[in-house]
Scaffold this active site. Structure first.
Site, mmCIF file in Angstrom:
data_model
loop_
_atom_site.group_PDB
_atom_site.id
_atom_site.type_symbol
_atom_site.label_atom_id
_atom_site.label_comp_id
_atom_site.label_asym_id
_atom_site.label_seq_id
_atom_site.Cartn_x
_atom_site.Cartn_y
_atom_site.Cartn_z
ATOM 1 N N ASN A 55 -50.294 -53.756 74.959
ATOM 2 C CA ASN A 55 -51.555 -53.062 75.263
ATOM 3 C C ASN A 55 -52.695 -54.090 75.284
ATOM 4 O O ASN A 55 -52.995 -54.696 74.264
ATOM 5 C CB ASN A 55 -51.773 -52.011 74.166
ATOM 6 C CG ASN A 55 -53.075 -51.251 74.301
ATOM 7 O OD1 ASN A 55 -53.939 -51.589 75.098
ATOM 8 N ND2 ASN A 55 -53.220 -50.221 73.487
ATOM 9 N N CYS B 231 -59.834 -48.780 75.651
ATOM 10 C CA CYS B 231 -58.818 -48.920 76.719
ATOM 11 C C CYS B 231 -59.189 -48.160 77.997
ATOM 12 O O CYS B 231 -58.566 -48.377 79.036
ATOM 13 C CB CYS B 231 -57.473 -48.437 76.214
ATOM 14 S SG CYS B 231 -57.018 -49.180 74.650
ATOM 15 N N HIS C 44 -52.723 -46.603 81.676
ATOM 16 C CA HIS C 44 -52.959 -47.578 80.612
ATOM 17 C C HIS C 44 -51.619 -47.887 79.955
ATOM 18 O O HIS C 44 -50.827 -46.987 79.669
ATOM 19 C CB HIS C 44 -53.965 -47.013 79.609
ATOM 20 C CG HIS C 44 -54.150 -47.907 78.430
ATOM 21 N ND1 HIS C 44 -54.361 -49.257 78.580
ATOM 22 C CD2 HIS C 44 -54.111 -47.666 77.097
ATOM 23 C CE1 HIS C 44 -54.463 -49.801 77.383
ATOM 24 N NE2 HIS C 44 -54.317 -48.858 76.465
HETATM 25 N N1 ACO Z 1 -41.173 -51.621 62.646
HETATM 26 C C1 ACO Z 1 -40.390 -50.806 61.909
HETATM 27 N N2 ACO Z 1 -40.817 -49.648 61.401
HETATM 28 C C2 ACO Z 1 -42.084 -49.280 61.664
HETATM 29 C C3 ACO Z 1 -42.953 -50.085 62.433
HETATM 30 C C4 ACO Z 1 -42.454 -51.290 62.925
HETATM 31 N N3 ACO Z 1 -43.185 -52.132 63.677
HETATM 32 N N4 ACO Z 1 -44.140 -49.461 62.525
HETATM 33 C C5 ACO Z 1 -44.023 -48.311 61.848
HETATM 34 N N5 ACO Z 1 -42.798 -48.208 61.315
HETATM 35 C C6 ACO Z 1 -42.267 -47.127 60.502
HETATM 36 C C7 ACO Z 1 -43.350 -46.380 59.789
HETATM 37 O O1 ACO Z 1 -43.716 -47.034 58.590
HETATM 38 C C8 ACO Z 1 -42.668 -45.043 59.516
HETATM 39 O O2 ACO Z 1 -41.854 -45.180 58.384
HETATM 40 P P1 ACO Z 1 -41.748 -43.989 57.311
HETATM 41 O O3 ACO Z 1 -41.197 -42.838 58.077
HETATM 42 O O4 ACO Z 1 -40.854 -44.568 56.288
HETATM 43 O O5 ACO Z 1 -43.164 -43.762 56.855
HETATM 44 C C9 ACO Z 1 -41.763 -44.865 60.735
HETATM 45 O O6 ACO Z 1 -41.625 -46.178 61.328
HETATM 46 C C10 ACO Z 1 -42.319 -43.912 61.779
HETATM 47 O O7 ACO Z 1 -43.719 -44.194 61.963
HETATM 48 P P2 ACO Z 1 -44.575 -43.440 63.028
HETATM 49 O O8 ACO Z 1 -45.991 -43.877 62.899
HETATM 50 O O9 ACO Z 1 -44.279 -41.959 62.983
HETATM 51 O O10 ACO Z 1 -43.941 -44.032 64.382
HETATM 52 P P3 ACO Z 1 -44.264 -43.625 65.830
HETATM 53 O O11 ACO Z 1 -43.014 -43.217 66.465
HETATM 54 O O12 ACO Z 1 -45.460 -42.712 65.913
HETATM 55 O O13 ACO Z 1 -44.680 -45.024 66.477
HETATM 56 C C11 ACO Z 1 -46.651 -46.219 67.159
HETATM 57 C C12 ACO Z 1 -45.801 -45.744 65.983
HETATM 58 C C13 ACO Z 1 -45.829 -47.130 68.013
HETATM 59 C C14 ACO Z 1 -47.874 -46.936 66.619
HETATM 60 C C15 ACO Z 1 -47.081 -44.985 67.977
HETATM 61 O O14 ACO Z 1 -47.619 -44.013 67.142
HETATM 62 C C16 ACO Z 1 -48.096 -45.297 69.053
HETATM 63 O O15 ACO Z 1 -47.828 -46.008 69.999
HETATM 64 N N6 ACO Z 1 -49.305 -44.680 68.967
HETATM 65 C C17 ACO Z 1 -50.333 -44.823 69.981
HETATM 66 C C18 ACO Z 1 -50.992 -46.140 69.844
HETATM 67 C C19 ACO Z 1 -51.838 -46.445 71.031
HETATM 68 O O16 ACO Z 1 -51.356 -46.410 72.138
HETATM 69 N N7 ACO Z 1 -53.090 -46.727 70.859
HETATM 70 C C20 ACO Z 1 -53.866 -46.994 72.026
HETATM 71 C C21 ACO Z 1 -55.218 -47.110 71.779
HETATM 72 S S1 ACO Z 1 -55.580 -48.726 71.239
HETATM 73 C C22 ACO Z 1 -57.156 -49.099 71.736
HETATM 74 O O17 ACO Z 1 -57.864 -48.275 72.249
HETATM 75 C C23 ACO Z 1 -57.630 -50.486 71.480
#
Ligand code: ACO
Length: 327
Positions: free
Chosen positions: A284, A114, A254
């Site tokens: 993204n 990214c 980004h």
């Molecule tokens: N719908 C419902 N529940 C979900 C979903 C979903 N789509 N996805 C995850 N959950 C659940 C998880 O299973 C977890 O449940 P649990 O507590 O029972 O285990 C709970 O929600 C919380 O999960 P977290 O991973 O802590 O959620 P978080 O608030 O961190 O959000 C997310 C997850 C959106 C992926 C976030 O971590 C994020 O955006 N991370 C950065 C990703 C990114 O920007 N990457 C960029 C680089 S990509 C590249 O370079 C190509």
């Protein structure tokens, strides 16, 4: 004073096919409410079957050349930032070079996930500063839908496809790229992976799909890294430009997750109305996110001639980068 890379034209392309949160509700155990609250994303664009990064890059290239009013033969270099190339060789930049007939241009692909567009702009700026090249086409193009595990609710909600492009030429006045920062943390790379040739049973087992090529990510680790990296890169690039944050009209980050942008804004002490956001429409798009956001920021009048912006990204690798640009 040495000339700097000045952005003289912009153009972009996004597929017309939409993948909404309601569509995702039918594919995995998720909800529109969860996705909007945790990411800010409402829909993404998805390339039709048989459409690859080079096809979208080509459309963006034709549009930016038309907007610049220059011919493909005038280009000295084509830089394509992509993590999702059609094939290993020829590169996306070579495919585009051939199809637009840029017979006088060298062609190089860059993969810093990214961060790709900021990496390419930084490299282009060096070529312009030394006088080595005069007209450079930079494209960020991604078909992330081809790398996405649509059985994994942690990641499939995040990604979309698109391509954005700019032309850079030597500056004459005080516009152009004023300061840049690039960085990497290879140790942290394990937090975001997609495999090509290498077999790794443990890594493959992490994927819900069982397909090693799909993207796996430790979302919360990447989120923490992203907030830190975006704030640090922005601060350093602004310092290198000899400016302060008060001199910056807009930050074009980004477009990964609204919470990452809010976290970075808070660390920087910058109000959210100085952060440009369009991730609700596209999700993204990796290296295509920043150039498409730039096009829309200009198109909507949020950025005008004379404004100073920070373009800042982070991504797989792990990598990060920021560029201060005056228009
Ligand atoms: N719908 C419902 N529940 C979900 C979903 C979903 N789509 N996805 C995850 N959950 C659940 C998880 O299973 C977890 O449940 P649990 O507590 O029972 O285990 C709970 O929600 C919380 O999960 P977290 O991973 O802590 O959620 P978080 O608030 O961190 O959000 C997310 C997850 C959106 C992926 C976030 O971590 C994020 O955006 N991370 C950065 C990703 C990114 O920007 N990457 C960029 C680089 S990509 C590249 O370079 C190509």
């Amino acid at each position: 004073m040495l000339p700097r890379a000045k952005i003289t034209a912009m153009g972009y392309y996004v597929p017309s096919r939409r993948l909404t949160n309601a569509d995702l509700e039918k594919m995995v155990d998720t909800s529109d409410e969860w996705i909007v609250r945790r990411t800010g994303i409402k829909e993404r664009r998805i390339a039709e079957k048989g459409v690859y990064a080079s096809d979208m890059a080509l459309i963006a290239a034709k549009r930016v050349l038309e907007n610049a009013g220059i011919s493909a033969q005038e280009l000295d270099l084509i830089l394509v930032a992509t993590t999702t190339p059609d094939m290993f060789t020829p590169s996306v930049s070579c495919i585009v070079q051939g199809k637009i007939g840029a017979a006088n241009a060298a062609a190089i692909d860059i993969n810093t996930a990214c961060t790709g567009f900021v990496s390419a702009l930084t490299i282009a700026n060096q070529f312009i500063k030394t006088g080595y090249y005069q007209k450079i086409l930079i494209i960020g193009a991604e078909t992330l839908s081809l790398m996405t595990d649509y059985q994994d609710r942690n990641t499939c909600i995040l990604f979309g496809d698109g391509a954005g492009a700019v032309i850079v030429e030597p500056s004459e006045g005080d516009e152009g790229v004023l300061g840049t920062v690039l960085g990497a943390d290879g140790e942290g790379g394990k937090n975001l992976t997609s495999f090509a040739f290498k077999d790794d049973e443990e890594e493959t087992a992490k994927r819900v799909s069982g397909n090693k090529q799909t993207l796996w990510m430790d979302g919360s680790e990447v989120l923490k890294f992203a907030v830190r990296a975006m704030a640090k890169a922005t601060t350093e690039a602004v310092e290198k430009a000899g400016l302060t944050l008060d001199d910056i009209d807009i930050i074009i980050p980004h477009q990964a997750n609204i919470r990452i942008v809010e976290g970075a804004a808070k660390r920087l002490g910058v109000d959210m109305d100085r952060m440009f956001i369009n991730l609700e429409k596209y999700g993204n798009m990796a290296s295509a996110s920043i150039p498409i956001a730039l096009c829309e920021a200009f198109g909507s009048g949020r950025v005008k001639k004379g404004d100073t912006a920070v373009l800042v990204g982070f991504g797989g690798g792990l990598t990060w980068g920021a560029a201060v640009v005056r228009f």
